[in-house]
Motif scaffolding. Structure first.
Motif, PDB file in Angstrom:
ATOM      1  N   TYR A   1       0.843  -1.200   0.000  1.00 49.26           N
ATOM      2  CA  TYR A   1       0.000   0.000   0.000  1.00 49.26           C
ATOM      3  C   TYR A   1       0.873   1.242   0.000  1.00 49.26           C
ATOM      4  O   TYR A   1       1.846   1.360   0.723  1.00 49.26           O
ATOM      5  CB  TYR A   1      -0.957   0.024   1.202  1.00 49.26           C
ATOM      6  CG  TYR A   1      -0.371  -0.472   2.510  1.00 49.26           C
ATOM      7  CD1 TYR A   1       0.243   0.400   3.410  1.00 49.26           C
ATOM      8  CD2 TYR A   1      -0.446  -1.826   2.857  1.00 49.26           C
ATOM      9  CE1 TYR A   1       0.774  -0.056   4.610  1.00 49.26           C
ATOM     10  CE2 TYR A   1       0.078  -2.289   4.052  1.00 49.26           C
ATOM     11  CZ  TYR A   1       0.685  -1.401   4.928  1.00 49.26           C
ATOM     12  OH  TYR A   1       1.213  -1.855   6.117  1.00 49.26           O
ATOM     13  N   LEU A   2       0.515   2.170  -0.890  1.00 45.93           N
ATOM     14  CA  LEU A   2       1.229   3.441  -1.016  1.00 45.93           C
ATOM     15  C   LEU A   2       0.194   4.490  -1.423  1.00 45.93           C
ATOM     16  O   LEU A   2      -0.390   4.399  -2.499  1.00 45.93           O
ATOM     17  CB  LEU A   2       2.338   3.340  -2.062  1.00 45.93           C
ATOM     18  CG  LEU A   2       3.289   4.525  -2.157  1.00 45.93           C
ATOM     19  CD1 LEU A   2       4.174   4.625  -0.909  1.00 45.93           C
ATOM     20  CD2 LEU A   2       4.167   4.414  -3.405  1.00 45.93           C
ATOM     21  N   ILE A   3      -0.022   5.478  -0.546  1.00 44.59           N
ATOM     22  CA  ILE A   3      -1.018   6.515  -0.783  1.00 44.59           C
ATOM     23  C   ILE A   3      -0.299   7.834  -1.055  1.00 44.59           C
ATOM     24  O   ILE A   3       0.647   8.190  -0.347  1.00 44.59           O
ATOM     25  CB  ILE A   3      -1.955   6.666   0.435  1.00 44.59           C
ATOM     26  CG1 ILE A   3      -2.626   5.325   0.776  1.00 44.59           C
ATOM     27  CG2 ILE A   3      -3.006   7.750   0.176  1.00 44.59           C
ATOM     28  CD1 ILE A   3      -3.497   4.751  -0.311  1.00 44.59           C
ATOM     29  N   HIS A   4      -0.752   8.549  -2.074  1.00 48.00           N
ATOM     30  CA  HIS A   4      -0.145   9.846  -2.402  1.00 48.00           C
ATOM     31  C   HIS A   4      -0.410  10.819  -1.249  1.00 48.00           C
ATOM     32  O   HIS A   4      -1.504  10.844  -0.683  1.00 48.00           O
ATOM     33  CB  HIS A   4      -0.733  10.370  -3.705  1.00 48.00           C
ATOM     34  CG  HIS A   4       0.065  11.465  -4.330  1.00 48.00           C
ATOM     35  ND1 HIS A   4       1.350  11.788  -3.938  1.00 48.00           N
ATOM     36  CD2 HIS A   4      -0.248  12.344  -5.331  1.00 48.00           C
ATOM     37  CE1 HIS A   4       1.801  12.790  -4.664  1.00 48.00           C
ATOM     38  NE2 HIS A   4       0.857  13.145  -5.514  1.00 48.00           N
ATOM     39  N   HIS A   5       0.586  11.657  -0.921  1.00 50.60           N
ATOM     40  CA  HIS A   5       0.532  12.396   0.343  1.00 50.60           C
ATOM     41  C   HIS A   5      -0.627  13.384   0.482  1.00 50.60           C
ATOM     42  O   HIS A   5      -1.040  13.660   1.617  1.00 50.60           O
ATOM     43  CB  HIS A   5       1.876  13.092   0.604  1.00 50.60           C
ATOM     44  CG  HIS A   5       2.076  14.371  -0.119  1.00 50.60           C
ATOM     45  ND1 HIS A   5       2.788  14.458  -1.295  1.00 50.60           N
ATOM     46  CD2 HIS A   5       1.667  15.628   0.167  1.00 50.60           C
ATOM     47  CE1 HIS A   5       2.803  15.715  -1.697  1.00 50.60           C
ATOM     48  NE2 HIS A   5       2.140  16.442  -0.845  1.00 50.60           N
ATOM     49  N   PRO A   6      -1.229  13.932  -0.591  1.00 53.82           N
ATOM     50  CA  PRO A   6      -2.398  14.781  -0.345  1.00 53.82           C
ATOM     51  C   PRO A   6      -3.576  14.032   0.281  1.00 53.82           C
ATOM     52  O   PRO A   6      -4.512  14.666   0.776  1.00 53.82           O
ATOM     53  CB  PRO A   6      -2.763  15.295  -1.747  1.00 53.82           C
ATOM     54  CG  PRO A   6      -1.501  15.201  -2.527  1.00 53.82           C
ATOM     55  CD  PRO A   6      -0.820  13.961  -2.007  1.00 53.82           C
TER      56      PRO A   6
END
Length: 220
Positions: A140-145
């Motif tokens: 899992y990797l979520i874009h920081h915004p």
């Protein structure tokens, strides 16, 4: 060691929840230069694997390259990785997922906000070789915004259930660097527990894992 680490993560998680509750109402969403109408079209043309209350996880397409390249080039997103990715490396990353879909039936999927059709990150199930053994990893990797909104936990829990209930596997895990406390929090929230410390791609990683009890058919 695993029990001490788990206790430390739980204590840290409680502190994080307190801080997050104070900051939640101050969170703002940045506007992006990407055309999200393209993602509505891509969603219709690509294969949706899972849907949660707020998210859809679908297979990546080449239309997603701009978003993936932007995310993988972001220093905040990539702070626990060896480096940020160039656009060519992001292109290779998308190709790797397409190959995984073909060869394994799963890979890292694009996570889409169902309300806005906006891409927010990548979450999925990948095969990894760990100390000579094949392991299934929830990635899992979520874009920081889009941080601090529970998206990683929501999507990772759905992948966990899919791994056990739909694919019929008995074990799943994730590899996390010891310094990556946010990802460790997500692992604990979905029921994974620290198992051991290993060397993986030249860096120390903690293996978090869980098994499906045969009696209940549900994750422990």
């Amino acid at each position: 060691m695993a029990e001490t680490l788990l206790h430390s993560i739980i204590v840290d998680e409680r502190l994080w929840q307190t801080e997050n509750s104070r900051e939640k109402h101050q969170t703002t969403h940045r506007s992006h230069d990407l055309n999200y109408g393209d993602y509505r079209l891509s969603a219709l043309m690509s294969k949706v694997i899972l849907q949660t209350a707020r998210l859809a996880l679908r297979e990546m397409t080449w239309d997603d390259l701009d978003f993936v390249a932007t995310m993988l080039a972001d220093p905040q997103v990539m702070r626990y990785y060896p480096k940020c990715y160039s656009r060519d490396e992001a292109k290779a990353w998308v190709q790797k997922q397409l190959n995984r879909y073909r060869d394994n039936g799963h890979g890292l999927w694009l996570a889409i906000n169902c309300q806005t059709s906006e891409p927010i990150g990548q979450v999925g199930l990948v095969r990894q070789e760990v100390e000579g053994a094949q392991e299934l990893e929830i990635g899992y990797l979520i874009h920081h915004p889009h941080w601090r909104q529970g998206y990683a936990t929501e999507a990772a829990a759905a992948v966990r259930d899919y791994t056990f209930d739909e694919l019929g596997h008995e074990r799943v895990g994730t590899l996390i660097r010891p310094v990556n406390i946010p990802s460790q929090r997500v692992a604990v929230r979905i029921g994974l527990k620290p198992e051991k410390l290993v060397m993986f791609r030249d860096y120390e990683h903690l293996v978090f894992s869980m098994s499906r009890p045969a009696a209940t058919g549900r994750p422990a």
